[in-house]
Every structure is written in C-alpha cells, then in structure tokens.
Design a protein around this motif. Structure first.
Motif, PDB file in Angstrom:
ATOM      1  N   ASP A   5       0.854  -1.178   0.000  1.00  0.00           N
ATOM      2  CA  ASP A   5       0.000   0.000   0.000  1.00  0.00           C
ATOM      3  C   ASP A   5       0.901   1.244   0.000  1.00  0.00           C
ATOM      4  O   ASP A   5       1.912   1.277   0.714  1.00  0.00           O
ATOM      5  CB  ASP A   5      -0.864  -0.038   1.261  1.00  0.00           C
ATOM      6  N   PRO A   6       0.580   2.266  -0.796  1.00  0.00           N
ATOM      7  CA  PRO A   6       1.435   3.466  -0.861  1.00  0.00           C
ATOM      8  C   PRO A   6       1.694   4.103   0.504  1.00  0.00           C
ATOM      9  O   PRO A   6       2.800   4.575   0.765  1.00  0.00           O
ATOM     10  CB  PRO A   6       0.672   4.426  -1.768  1.00  0.00           C
ATOM     11  N   GLU A   7       0.694   4.101   1.363  1.00  0.00           N
ATOM     12  CA  GLU A   7       0.895   4.687   2.689  1.00  0.00           C
ATOM     13  C   GLU A   7       1.938   3.893   3.488  1.00  0.00           C
ATOM     14  O   GLU A   7       2.722   4.469   4.233  1.00  0.00           O
ATOM     15  CB  GLU A   7      -0.434   4.748   3.460  1.00  0.00           C
ATOM     16  N   ASP A   8       1.936   2.572   3.315  1.00  0.00           N
ATOM     17  CA  ASP A   8       2.924   1.744   4.007  1.00  0.00           C
ATOM     18  C   ASP A   8       4.334   2.001   3.467  1.00  0.00           C
ATOM     19  O   ASP A   8       5.297   2.060   4.233  1.00  0.00           O
ATOM     20  CB  ASP A   8       2.585   0.257   3.865  1.00  0.00           C
ATOM     21  N   VAL A   9       4.447   2.157   2.154  1.00  0.00           N
ATOM     22  CA  VAL A   9       5.754   2.448   1.554  1.00  0.00           C
ATOM     23  C   VAL A   9       6.252   3.801   2.043  1.00  0.00           C
ATOM     24  O   VAL A   9       7.412   3.944   2.442  1.00  0.00           O
ATOM     25  CB  VAL A   9       5.680   2.423   0.005  1.00  0.00           C
ATOM     26  N   TRP A  10       5.363   4.794   2.048  1.00  0.00           N
ATOM     27  CA  TRP A  10       5.723   6.141   2.488  1.00  0.00           C
ATOM     28  C   TRP A  10       6.186   6.123   3.947  1.00  0.00           C
ATOM     29  O   TRP A  10       7.228   6.686   4.294  1.00  0.00           O
ATOM     30  CB  TRP A  10       4.539   7.079   2.296  1.00  0.00           C
ATOM     31  N   LEU A  31      13.590   3.362  -6.262  1.00  0.00           N
ATOM     32  CA  LEU A  31      12.441   2.496  -6.528  1.00  0.00           C
ATOM     33  C   LEU A  31      11.262   2.886  -5.642  1.00  0.00           C
ATOM     34  O   LEU A  31      10.128   3.018  -6.136  1.00  0.00           O
ATOM     35  CB  LEU A  31      12.814   1.033  -6.303  1.00  0.00           C
ATOM     36  N   ALA A  32      11.504   3.082  -4.375  1.00  0.00           N
ATOM     37  CA  ALA A  32      10.426   3.453  -3.456  1.00  0.00           C
ATOM     38  C   ALA A  32       9.793   4.782  -3.857  1.00  0.00           C
ATOM     39  O   ALA A  32       8.562   4.901  -3.925  1.00  0.00           O
ATOM     40  CB  ALA A  32      10.959   3.515  -2.027  1.00  0.00           C
ATOM     41  N   PHE A  33      10.625   5.776  -4.121  1.00  0.00           N
ATOM     42  CA  PHE A  33      10.085   7.076  -4.518  1.00  0.00           C
ATOM     43  C   PHE A  33       9.377   7.006  -5.866  1.00  0.00           C
ATOM     44  O   PHE A  33       8.340   7.633  -6.068  1.00  0.00           O
ATOM     45  CB  PHE A  33      11.183   8.144  -4.554  1.00  0.00           C
ATOM     46  N   ASP A  42      -0.148  13.408  -7.473  1.00  0.00           N
ATOM     47  CA  ASP A  42      -0.548  14.742  -7.043  1.00  0.00           C
ATOM     48  C   ASP A  42      -0.221  15.021  -5.583  1.00  0.00           C
ATOM     49  O   ASP A  42      -0.769  15.934  -4.984  1.00  0.00           O
ATOM     50  CB  ASP A  42      -2.047  14.947  -7.291  1.00  0.00           C
ATOM     51  N   ALA A  43       0.683  14.245  -5.014  1.00  0.00           N
ATOM     52  CA  ALA A  43       1.086  14.441  -3.619  1.00  0.00           C
ATOM     53  C   ALA A  43       2.339  15.314  -3.592  1.00  0.00           C
ATOM     54  O   ALA A  43       3.454  14.841  -3.824  1.00  0.00           O
ATOM     55  CB  ALA A  43       1.334  13.103  -2.940  1.00  0.00           C
ATOM     56  N   ALA A  44       2.139  16.586  -3.304  1.00  0.00           N
ATOM     57  CA  ALA A  44       3.242  17.556  -3.340  1.00  0.00           C
ATOM     58  C   ALA A  44       4.391  17.165  -2.420  1.00  0.00           C
ATOM     59  O   ALA A  44       5.561  17.288  -2.793  1.00  0.00           O
ATOM     60  CB  ALA A  44       2.719  18.943  -2.966  1.00  0.00           C
ATOM     61  N   GLU A  45       4.071  16.682  -1.233  1.00  0.00           N
ATOM     62  CA  GLU A  45       5.124  16.324  -0.274  1.00  0.00           C
ATOM     63  C   GLU A  45       5.991  15.180  -0.810  1.00  0.00           C
ATOM     64  O   GLU A  45       7.216  15.214  -0.716  1.00  0.00           O
ATOM     65  CB  GLU A  45       4.507  15.921   1.064  1.00  0.00           C
TER      66      GLU A  45
END
Length: 80
Positions: A5-10, A31-33, A42-45
């Motif tokens: 899940d992207p939130e888990d990777v972040w 790779l992660a980024f 669209d996630a500026a951060e």
C-alpha cells in the motif's frame, strides 16, 4: 514493496530515512520514490521529497529532480 500500500511504503521510507539517511541503497530509494510518485502523482510532499532525494545522488538525475520539485511547487500553490 511492489504490491505494498502506498501509505505503508511512504511510512517505511520516512522511518528508514529518519533513522539513518544513508541506510537504504540508492536503487532502493529510487524504486520506493518512483512507486510512490506513480501511485500518488498529485502528492506535493512526496514529489518534493523525491526530487530533493534525487539531487543528493549525482547529476545524472538532476533533470528529473528539477521536474519533480517544480511539480511539487505547482501543487503546493494550488493547495493554498
């Protein structure tokens, strides 16, 4: 990581970088980024941190880094 899940990777990336900024090899960071940028375009951060991170690892990726940073700034202006 590919199917996480992207939130888990972040979250994992943030924790790892906070613990030891150089703990992850460059290829793993990229790779992660890249996965995060593809999943959250669209996630500026995320875009801003990805661009800053790329600038830290040589001139080969500077053009991509500048594009990510510019996109991040555009998105931040729209948020205000």
């Amino acid at each position: 990581m590919t199917f996480a899940d992207p939130e888990d990777v972040w979250q994992s990336l943030q924790e790892s970088l906070a613990e030891d900024w150089m703990a992850l090899p460059v290829w793993a960071r990229n790779l992660a980024f890249r996965l995060l940028c593809l999943q959250r375009p669209d996630a500026a951060e995320i875009l801003g941190q990805a661009g800053s991170d790329l600038l830290s690892f040589g001139p080969d990726w500077d053009d991509f880094a500048e594009e990510l940073l510019a996109r991040s700034q555009e998105l931040k202006k729209k948020e205000v």
